[in-house]
Design a protein around this motif. Structure first.
Motif, PDB file in Angstrom:
ATOM      1  N   CYS A  31       0.811  -1.224   0.000  1.00 28.52           N
ATOM      2  CA  CYS A  31       0.000   0.000   0.000  1.00 28.52           C
ATOM      3  C   CYS A  31       0.845   1.275   0.000  1.00 28.52           C
ATOM      4  O   CYS A  31       0.342   2.358   0.294  1.00 28.52           O
ATOM      5  CB  CYS A  31      -0.932   0.001   1.210  1.00 28.52           C
ATOM      6  SG  CYS A  31      -2.089  -1.380   1.230  1.00 28.52           S
ATOM      7  N   SER A  34      -0.400   4.282  -2.260  1.00 29.71           N
ATOM      8  CA  SER A  34      -1.534   5.053  -1.739  1.00 29.71           C
ATOM      9  C   SER A  34      -1.133   5.835  -0.491  1.00 29.71           C
ATOM     10  O   SER A  34      -1.623   6.944  -0.251  1.00 29.71           O
ATOM     11  CB  SER A  34      -2.747   4.158  -1.480  1.00 29.71           C
ATOM     12  OG  SER A  34      -2.445   3.126  -0.591  1.00 29.71           O
ATOM     13  N   HIS A  35      -0.197   5.306   0.296  1.00 28.02           N
ATOM     14  CA  HIS A  35       0.305   6.039   1.459  1.00 28.02           C
ATOM     15  C   HIS A  35       1.039   7.306   1.016  1.00 28.02           C
ATOM     16  O   HIS A  35       0.834   8.386   1.568  1.00 28.02           O
ATOM     17  CB  HIS A  35       1.245   5.148   2.269  1.00 28.02           C
ATOM     18  CG  HIS A  35       1.817   5.820   3.466  1.00 28.02           C
ATOM     19  ND1 HIS A  35       3.111   6.273   3.514  1.00 28.02           N
ATOM     20  CD2 HIS A  35       1.267   6.139   4.655  1.00 28.02           C
ATOM     21  CE1 HIS A  35       3.333   6.840   4.681  1.00 28.02           C
ATOM     22  NE2 HIS A  35       2.235   6.760   5.398  1.00 28.02           N
ATOM     23  N   PHE A  58      -6.133   4.560   0.752  1.00 29.82           N
ATOM     24  CA  PHE A  58      -5.130   3.947   1.624  1.00 29.82           C
ATOM     25  C   PHE A  58      -5.805   3.046   2.651  1.00 29.82           C
ATOM     26  O   PHE A  58      -5.370   1.917   2.894  1.00 29.82           O
ATOM     27  CB  PHE A  58      -4.292   5.028   2.311  1.00 29.82           C
ATOM     28  CG  PHE A  58      -3.245   4.489   3.239  1.00 29.82           C
ATOM     29  CD1 PHE A  58      -2.270   3.622   2.787  1.00 29.82           C
ATOM     30  CD2 PHE A  58      -3.237   4.849   4.577  1.00 29.82           C
ATOM     31  CE1 PHE A  58      -1.297   3.123   3.646  1.00 29.82           C
ATOM     32  CE2 PHE A  58      -2.277   4.357   5.438  1.00 29.82           C
ATOM     33  CZ  PHE A  58      -1.301   3.491   4.979  1.00 29.82           C
ATOM     34  N   CYS A  61      -6.920  -0.146   0.951  1.00 30.96           N
ATOM     35  CA  CYS A  61      -5.770  -0.984   0.648  1.00 30.96           C
ATOM     36  C   CYS A  61      -5.306  -1.720   1.903  1.00 30.96           C
ATOM     37  O   CYS A  61      -5.084  -2.932   1.878  1.00 30.96           O
ATOM     38  CB  CYS A  61      -4.641  -0.139   0.065  1.00 30.96           C
ATOM     39  SG  CYS A  61      -3.186  -1.111  -0.405  1.00 30.96           S
ATOM     40  N   MET A  62      -5.167  -1.004   2.997  1.00 27.21           N
ATOM     41  CA  MET A  62      -4.696  -1.627   4.232  1.00 27.21           C
ATOM     42  C   MET A  62      -5.715  -2.638   4.761  1.00 27.21           C
ATOM     43  O   MET A  62      -5.332  -3.699   5.253  1.00 27.21           O
ATOM     44  CB  MET A  62      -4.397  -0.557   5.292  1.00 27.21           C
ATOM     45  CG  MET A  62      -3.158   0.266   4.985  1.00 27.21           C
ATOM     46  SD  MET A  62      -1.625  -0.695   4.842  1.00 27.21           S
ATOM     47  CE  MET A  62      -1.378  -1.199   6.543  1.00 27.21           C
ATOM     48  N   GLN A  65      -5.355  -5.741   2.709  1.00 26.69           N
ATOM     49  CA  GLN A  65      -4.114  -6.431   3.064  1.00 26.69           C
ATOM     50  C   GLN A  65      -4.276  -7.172   4.389  1.00 26.69           C
ATOM     51  O   GLN A  65      -3.839  -8.305   4.528  1.00 26.69           O
ATOM     52  CB  GLN A  65      -2.957  -5.417   3.140  1.00 26.69           C
ATOM     53  CG  GLN A  65      -1.594  -6.039   3.285  1.00 26.69           C
ATOM     54  CD  GLN A  65      -1.222  -6.398   4.707  1.00 26.69           C
ATOM     55  OE1 GLN A  65      -1.728  -5.834   5.665  1.00 26.69           O
ATOM     56  NE2 GLN A  65      -0.317  -7.348   4.852  1.00 26.69           N
TER      57      GLN A  65
END
Length: 84
Positions: A31, A34-35, A58, A61-62, A65
């Motif tokens: 990620c 995006s971060h 973000f 995404c996290m 994950q």
């Protein structure tokens, strides 16, 4: 609201300098892009409210994950109990 805003800037790693553990975690998560988009937006606008699309991307995404990681750990746990 403060007129000055924040002073966030993406840190550039110097030669011989250890990478921040948080940066390592984000890089391993997949990620990082995006971060960095959140960081760039914050540096540009200095107002998190204007960066909500990047923050949400973000966060998504996290979350994805973390879900994949939980599934992998569960799969390993199940495989371990089968082989025991």
């Amino acid at each position: 609201m403060s007129a000055q805003g924040h002073t966030w800037a993406r840190q550039v790693k110097k030669e011989g300098e250890e990478e921040d553990p948080l940066d390592q975690l984000i890089t391993r998560s997949g990620c990082a892009a995006s971060h960095y988009a959140v960081q760039e937006c914050m540096a540009q606008h200095q107002d998190w409210r204007q960066c909500q699309p990047q923050v949400q991307a973000f966060r998504n995404c996290m979350s994805e994950q973390q879900a994949r990681r939980r599934e992998e750990l569960q799969r390993r746990k199940e495989q371990g109990s089968v082989h025991s």
